[in-house]
Scaffold this motif. Sequence first.
Motif, mmCIF file in Angstrom:
data_model
loop_
_atom_site.group_PDB
_atom_site.id
_atom_site.type_symbol
_atom_site.label_atom_id
_atom_site.label_comp_id
_atom_site.label_asym_id
_atom_site.label_seq_id
_atom_site.Cartn_x
_atom_site.Cartn_y
_atom_site.Cartn_z
ATOM 1 N N LEU A 41 -9.612 1.117 3.386
ATOM 2 C CA LEU A 41 -9.619 2.413 2.768
ATOM 3 C C LEU A 41 -9.018 2.901 2.041
ATOM 4 N N GLN A 42 -7.509 1.708 2.009
ATOM 5 C CA GLN A 42 -6.397 2.223 1.885
ATOM 6 C C GLN A 42 -6.269 1.467 0.265
ATOM 7 N N ILE A 76 -6.265 13.189 -3.225
ATOM 8 C CA ILE A 76 -7.413 12.086 -2.520
ATOM 9 C C ILE A 76 -8.332 13.975 -1.909
ATOM 10 N N GLU A 77 -8.970 13.998 -2.123
ATOM 11 C CA GLU A 77 -10.173 15.082 -1.585
ATOM 12 C C GLU A 77 -11.042 14.145 -0.974
ATOM 13 N N THR A 89 -8.840 3.195 -1.808
ATOM 14 C CA THR A 89 -8.338 4.433 -1.773
ATOM 15 C C THR A 89 -7.490 4.525 -3.684
ATOM 16 N N TYR A 126 -6.066 10.454 9.073
ATOM 17 C CA TYR A 126 -6.743 9.115 7.967
ATOM 18 C C TYR A 126 -5.910 8.132 7.935
ATOM 19 N N PHE A 127 -5.208 8.329 6.740
ATOM 20 C CA PHE A 127 -3.886 6.970 5.976
ATOM 21 C C PHE A 127 -2.724 6.776 7.154
ATOM 22 N N PHE A 169 0.727 4.446 -2.693
ATOM 23 C CA PHE A 169 0.739 5.617 -2.929
ATOM 24 C C PHE A 169 1.624 6.472 -2.677
ATOM 25 N N PRO A 175 1.815 11.685 0.407
ATOM 26 C CA PRO A 175 0.946 10.937 1.612
ATOM 27 C C PRO A 175 1.164 9.603 2.837
ATOM 28 N N TYR A 176 2.445 8.979 1.385
ATOM 29 C CA TYR A 176 3.015 7.999 1.795
ATOM 30 C C TYR A 176 3.828 8.055 3.232
ATOM 31 N N ALA A 216 -9.559 -0.994 7.880
ATOM 32 C CA ALA A 216 -8.357 0.406 7.367
ATOM 33 C C ALA A 216 -7.223 -0.413 7.034
ATOM 34 N N LEU A 217 -7.383 -1.963 6.404
ATOM 35 C CA LEU A 217 -6.964 -2.473 5.394
ATOM 36 C C LEU A 217 -7.055 -2.532 3.673
ATOM 37 N N MET A 237 0.591 -1.252 -0.327
ATOM 38 C CA MET A 237 0.163 -0.415 0.633
ATOM 39 C C MET A 237 1.059 0.976 0.151
ATOM 40 N N MET A 261 -11.629 9.492 0.277
ATOM 41 C CA MET A 261 -12.066 9.345 1.520
ATOM 42 C C MET A 261 -13.957 8.098 1.965
ATOM 43 N N ALA A 316 -4.734 4.444 9.942
ATOM 44 C CA ALA A 316 -5.180 2.870 8.915
ATOM 45 C C ALA A 316 -3.838 2.292 8.569
ATOM 46 N N MET A 340 2.012 7.459 6.142
ATOM 47 C CA MET A 340 1.675 6.477 6.482
ATOM 48 C C MET A 340 2.911 5.336 7.202
ATOM 49 N N TRP A 379 -10.578 6.506 17.353
ATOM 50 C CA TRP A 379 -9.795 6.938 16.535
ATOM 51 C C TRP A 379 -10.234 7.550 14.510
ATOM 52 N N ALA A 402 -13.667 5.488 -0.275
ATOM 53 C CA ALA A 402 -12.836 5.263 0.000
ATOM 54 C C ALA A 402 -13.567 4.248 1.340
ATOM 55 N N ASP A 403 -14.091 5.038 2.117
ATOM 56 C CA ASP A 403 -14.242 3.399 3.382
ATOM 57 C C ASP A 403 -15.909 3.407 3.188
ATOM 58 N N VAL A 417 -3.065 0.587 12.109
ATOM 59 C CA VAL A 417 -4.396 -0.388 12.567
ATOM 60 C C VAL A 417 -3.111 -2.021 11.791
ATOM 61 N N VAL A 418 -2.594 -1.808 10.502
ATOM 62 C CA VAL A 418 -2.428 -3.036 10.201
ATOM 63 C C VAL A 418 -1.577 -3.318 10.564
ATOM 64 N N VAL A 451 -0.148 8.410 -5.999
ATOM 65 C CA VAL A 451 -1.324 9.308 -4.471
ATOM 66 C C VAL A 451 -0.607 10.662 -3.941
ATOM 67 N N TYR A 494 -7.677 20.019 5.606
ATOM 68 C CA TYR A 494 -7.639 19.551 4.182
ATOM 69 C C TYR A 494 -6.359 18.858 5.045
#
Lengths: 385, 385, 385
Positions: free
Chosen positions: A93-94, A112-113, A97, C246-247, A20, C295-296, A90-91, A16, A117, C250, C299, C221, A120-121, C253-254, A24, C239
């Motif tokens: 949504l990544q 990403i706007e 995305t 958010y990321f 990203f 973004p990464y 959690a996995l 992931m 998200m 996530a 993460m 969370w 993604a949810d 968690v994993v 991303v 933003y």
Amino acid sequence: MRVRFPLMAIGLEVVMIVLFAFFVQYETNKNTSTSPNSTELPAMDTDKTMESYPHFQDVHFMVFAGFGFLMTFLRKYGFSGVGINLLIAALGLQWGTIIQGLFRSHGQRFQIEIKNMIQADFSTVPVLISFGAVLGKTSPIQMLIMTILEITVFAANEFLVFEVFSASDIGESMTIHAFGAYFGLAVAGILYRSGLKEGHPNEESVYHSDLFAMIGSLFLWIFWPSFNSATASDAKKQYRAIVNTYFSLAASVVIAYACSSLLESQGKLNMVHIQNATLAGGVAVGTCADMEIPPYYAMIIGSIAGVVSVFGFKFLTPFFTTKLRIHDTCGVHNLHGLPGVIGGLAGIITVALEKSDSTAAVSQLAALGSSIATALVGGLITGSY
Amino acid sequence: MRVRFPLMAIGLEVVMIVLFAFFVQYETNKNTSTSPNSTELPAMDTDKTMESYPHFQDVHFMVFAGFGFLMTFLRKYGFSGVGINLLIAALGLQWGTIIQGLFRSHGQRFQIEIKNMIQADFSTVPVLISFGAVLGKTSPIQMLIMTILEITVFAANEFLVFEVFSASDIGESMTIHAFGAYFGLAVAGILYRSGLKEGHPNEESVYHSDLFAMIGSLFLWIFWPSFNSATASDAKKQYRAIVNTYFSLAASVVIAYACSSLLESQGKLNMVHIQNATLAGGVAVGTCADMEIPPYYAMIIGSIAGVVSVFGFKFLTPFFTTKLRIHDTCGVHNLHGLPGVIGGLAGIITVALEKSDSTAAVSQLAALGSSIATALVGGLITGSY
Amino acid sequence: MRVRFPLMAIGLEVVMIVLFAFFVQYETNKNTSTSPNSTELPAMDTDKTMESYPHFQDVHFMVFAGFGFLMTFLRKYGFSGVGINLLIAALGLQWGTIIQGLFRSHGQRFQIEIKNMIQADFSTVPVLISFGAVLGKTSPIQMLIMTILEITVFAANEFLVFEVFSASDIGESMTIHAFGAYFGLAVAGILYRSGLKEGHPNEESVYHSDLFAMIGSLFLWIFWPSFNSATASDAKKQYRAIVNTYFSLAASVVIAYACSSLLESQGKLNMVHIQNATLAGGVAVGTCADMEIPPYYAMIIGSIAGVVSVFGFKFLTPFFTTKLRIHDTCGVHNLHGLPGVIGGLAGIITVALEKSDSTAAVSQLAALGSSIATALVGGLITGSY
């Protein structure tokens, strides 16, 4: 098992992060440079995207707290219900995305706007629904695999429904709820073991676990108007989706209580019906929630969904277990499957009545068929791993 | 019983759908036609109405999750507390939409704005409060009847208070809280059975049920500033209602803990006080929350409400049960009744000090009297059914 | 004890009311007078301040429901966890309003905006974190004293970090999380009793208490993106803080699930890790959440925090108890302390890479050092009372 699960989870997270890094990006100040030969993406309207944030938070709350606690009603699976729910989401949504973004950008880098998200949810919800059908029958490793596979098929079907067929499905009754239920049922069919027929002490609910499940159920009920309106394209549609969902859910509750009392011995209320069938109105109104339907129409849809859902729990679920050899742990067919199909049909009827042009109704029908078909095929393949 | 409850629930839902078909409409594109001799309602400002949506969601959360879980503290009534709460609120919001809409439109067709949904949710709260007084003494059928009757009387009193007397009651301390409590006490007085005097094992709380009740209590506490400001007419009043409620609640907590420890043996804290008296500040500041009161004034109101509420639980509730033969299951008189009256009095004093004109204070007094009188009369009639 | 706690609580509330009467005012209509020689404060833009209200409600929900229920995981301290959490936060937000307001206004009268309420809620969080370290070791009186002292030191350190050093810490990883954890550890070190070493039956968790704790954990969370973005100065930074958090969460968690399974016997998941380490990503990304990081990167920060947090629970907490004689009841060092330090370091690195000017990185380093140092000194002094 000892090291296979951690290694796979770490491996997926590394993938992931790499994806990203490649695909991303956020908007940066460099975007605002007006250099004409820039390869940067166009600047995003940040104030505009932030308007979706309260809706995002409502949906986020449903996904993580609502679905999580709804699955705590079984005595022994309470913690694994809410715990694995968090891991999947959690996995998911990544991955959602990435895969949704790539479908939309045709394989290019994308930004990403807040709406991404929300999407993604959303993409994790079919997996959470399917998880409800297989709860107690799978290992965490199998859930990691199912998360990746199901979201991939889901995103492909979404692309078909919205881009190819140009169908309407604002609350994703077909693409999320029916899809997730039939995907899960197909997996559950593959994983069937004869011991499941007699029921299992782990599957009994206890008093406190029913109260925990009620937390999840209420959270979903309360925020469902936000779910069905989160991705609306303008304020008018968003407003209609909110109001229709609000009244459909209310009708669904009254009818679900009535039917539960009618079917149970001595007129008692069945807690599983209360936790689930009260939500069927939210699922069933999803496809046409933003259309110009008169208000009482939403209430009729909610009422029908309440009836069908309670009767499904009472008669269909035992039939599925004993005759079709499909053991649906949480009864997702009654909360998501049948109400999702009702939603799809209501969408076809609404579109057919609204527009003289019959191609729109055909598109809706194609969307419903595609959602069920890809779910069944995807589920059968996933279950065979 | 076996079929009476389901038949009545289905019958009521059918009536609601028919009434909605006759009286309720959403804004449609046809509204935007400027045809001068059109009988359509004027177009709604959708962007404007959507501004109320976050407030709606906060209130919605309080009604369904807050009140629902607050009533789970009794060992045996936990599930029926939260379950019947959902039934009452789902039926009540439909009936409240109709009856409030007809009062405002003078019997004409009307549109639903987000504010109407907030008002519909509000209209269920007095019934939920009254339910707290009669929990364990009524059947689901009786609750359906009470929902319809109480909301009708409530809407009539609201019309008196806001339209006829032109009184102020932004957080509806008088019209919702005092009204709901005294309505419920009147019903409980009629339903009194001597067996209730000795207490009942079903009424004991257990450790986990107290934690569930704490969920409900905290949800109410957290979102009370939204409740007291949801229907404010402009941003300035809304802002003041938020800030005053925030500080009133905080003062109420500190004082409630102090009083609870003072009255309990060995200085321990009583969980029922913690779950309830901490909210009294939100009720009591409701009437004058949007007025121009200095900040410490809200904290004084909250402190007084905290004291009165804890002393009410300790001394008044046993007195009501044994001497007045009124058994108030959840002690709603201490959380909603007395703090509601304090709110009404604080409103009278604030208005009297603020304006030289004494008619405003008389209006406030009339509103308080009307709320208590209609509640008692309505409750006695309802209880006799 | 019998009267000391109530007297102290009432006394503190009276002091708060008097301080509010002297120093706090709302905007009144009189402010809008344009009288040039008026001593009134300038008019506030009410519409502007109301824009922060949804963020405020998210943070408010975290402070009262999230932290409250996270502390219910111990069998015997469940109710005191959530109950004392409410008391601390209700008193703390009043004192935080005063002390932060006076620091900002240099001792003058000041107005309350919604942002002040967010800051006041924030000011209670370090105390709630420290409370997690000393849960079961302190009386309510001691918690009242700790609330006043810790918020005072916290506000002084905030002043140092933001005004003197001009450092960045949007999610207050250093000023709230690391500060709260080290303050609590210092107090816990002073309060150490040898009996704590063997563990205590009161400290065992039971199945249902773990589900209650999971409620708190999920609430934190879900709303953490709001926490890390609530005080952002413009929409673009807000933003970015939302998306990065958010990321990061996530990923956290994993990785936390993977590490937990790796360290536990037979690859099982440890519920304490699930409840806590999944949040570490939110803490660790806090300092640089609003910066222009790819973004990464967020993460990766979340992944590192997940690893460190699980390993901390497994190895560091037992070491602290047996060797350092510091008994950290809820393991706040692993959820807030270490991830807070990681956040501070990530901030230093990000600033150093972003700007050629090295003074910014030095400012960040000073902020981290100041937060830990004032926390340790403040905690040692407070613990000695």
